[in-house]
Motif scaffolding. Structure first.
Motif, PDB file in Angstrom:
ATOM      1  N   ILE A 123       0.838  -1.197   0.000  1.00 49.31           N
ATOM      2  CA  ILE A 123       0.000   0.000   0.000  1.00 49.31           C
ATOM      3  C   ILE A 123       0.874   1.247   0.000  1.00 49.31           C
ATOM      4  N   LEU A 124       0.538   2.209  -0.824  1.00 49.76           N
ATOM      5  CA  LEU A 124       1.147   3.533  -0.817  1.00 49.76           C
ATOM      6  C   LEU A 124       0.040   4.534  -1.111  1.00 49.76           C
ATOM      7  N   ALA A 125      -0.253   5.406  -0.131  1.00 51.25           N
ATOM      8  CA  ALA A 125      -1.347   6.366  -0.276  1.00 51.25           C
ATOM      9  C   ALA A 125      -0.858   7.756   0.092  1.00 51.25           C
ATOM     10  N   VAL A 126      -1.403   8.758  -0.575  1.00 51.61           N
ATOM     11  CA  VAL A 126      -1.075  10.156  -0.297  1.00 51.61           C
ATOM     12  C   VAL A 126      -2.388  10.912  -0.147  1.00 51.61           C
ATOM     13  N   GLN A 127      -2.509  11.696   0.917  1.00 49.27           N
ATOM     14  CA  GLN A 127      -3.694  12.525   1.154  1.00 49.27           C
ATOM     15  C   GLN A 127      -3.293  13.990   1.023  1.00 49.27           C
ATOM     16  N   THR A 128      -4.036  14.742   0.232  1.00 55.98           N
ATOM     17  CA  THR A 128      -3.744  16.169   0.062  1.00 55.98           C
ATOM     18  C   THR A 128      -4.831  16.994   0.739  1.00 55.98           C
ATOM     19  N   SER A 165       1.478  10.863   3.903  1.00 59.26           N
ATOM     20  CA  SER A 165       1.673   9.717   3.031  1.00 59.26           C
ATOM     21  C   SER A 165       1.711   8.480   3.919  1.00 59.26           C
ATOM     22  N   LEU A 166       1.120   7.413   3.442  1.00 57.63           N
ATOM     23  CA  LEU A 166       0.986   6.180   4.208  1.00 57.63           C
ATOM     24  C   LEU A 166       1.509   5.029   3.368  1.00 57.63           C
ATOM     25  N   ALA A 167       2.325   4.183   3.995  1.00 53.60           N
ATOM     26  CA  ALA A 167       2.806   2.973   3.340  1.00 53.60           C
ATOM     27  C   ALA A 167       2.552   1.810   4.296  1.00 53.60           C
ATOM     28  N   HIS A 214      -9.686  -5.034   4.893  1.00 56.90           N
ATOM     29  CA  HIS A 214     -10.891  -4.310   5.314  1.00 56.90           C
ATOM     30  C   HIS A 214     -11.948  -5.312   5.757  1.00 56.90           C
ATOM     31  N   ASP A 274     -10.169  -1.165   9.121  1.00 51.68           N
ATOM     32  CA  ASP A 274      -9.053  -1.597   8.291  1.00 51.68           C
ATOM     33  C   ASP A 274      -7.922  -2.032   9.193  1.00 51.68           C
TER      34      ASP A 274
END
Length: 195
Positions: A45-50, A59-61, A67, A74
């Motif tokens: 998982i690699l997520a970025v929230q703006t 950013s989350l890894a 889920h 989660d």
């Protein structure tokens, strides 16, 4: 073709089919299909929230994400979070396991949790970041607070102390510690005359 020949051939095929069916044996294991509460799973998982201005807020890894639909949560494994609540503040949180409860907007991080905070002022002064090690940290996503009711160890450079509880307001950078225990190690004593 002769019908007698076809009759004998079909009789032989029927005898062979009966023999094959009886010698096949029974099934080793019975397959039991049941429903599960897992709605989806993902890996790497690699997520970025703006924010509204398009600036990356965090950013989350994570290695894996699962889920669970019935509880609306989660579960993340090997989570690494880089959170930037303001342009001059950065918070890094690493945990072996994390559970995000969507209904409560709460994240519970467990097992080898490392909380590290760095400000732009610390970077200019060459101060090391504050690092906090805990067995459990709880994050409140609505109030942007991180807290722990379990003992923690805090280090910044060569300085360290232990605390029984911890509360951090990530927006302002304010930290509260309860029942702090400090071990002071004075430098080695030297026997030299004063005059």
């Amino acid at each position: 073709m002769n019908t007698r020949f076809l009759f004998i051939l079909s009789l032989l095929v029927a005898v062979f089919a009966v023999w094959f069916y009886r010698n096949q044996g029974e099934l080793d294991s019975i397959i039991n299909l049941s429903t599960t509460n897992i709605e989806y799973e993902a890996t790497d998982i690699l997520a970025v929230q703006t924010n509204d201005d398009g600036v990356a807020e965090y950013s989350l890894a994570a290695d894996t994400l699962t889920h669970y639909a019935d509880q609306n949560l989660d579960k993340l494994e090997a989570m690494k979070l880089n959170w930037r609540p303001s342009p001059n503040r950065s918070v890094l949180i690493n945990a072996d396991e994390a559970v995000m409860y969507h209904e409560q907007s709460k994240v519970v991080m467990t097992n080898n949790v490392l909380f590290s905070s760095q400000t732009a002022a610390n970077n200019l002064d060459n101060k090391p970041p504050m690092k906090l090690v805990a067995s459990e940290l709880i994050g409140d996503l609505e109030q942007k607070r991180v807290y722990s009711n379990t003992p923690i160890k805090v280090t910044q450079g060569q300085n360290s102390f232990e605390s029984s509880r911890f509360l951090a307001d990530v927006n302002t950078g304010d930290y509260e510690f309860a029942q702090v225990a400090v071990t002071f190690m004075p430098p080695a004593r030297k026997d030299v005359p004063l005059f």
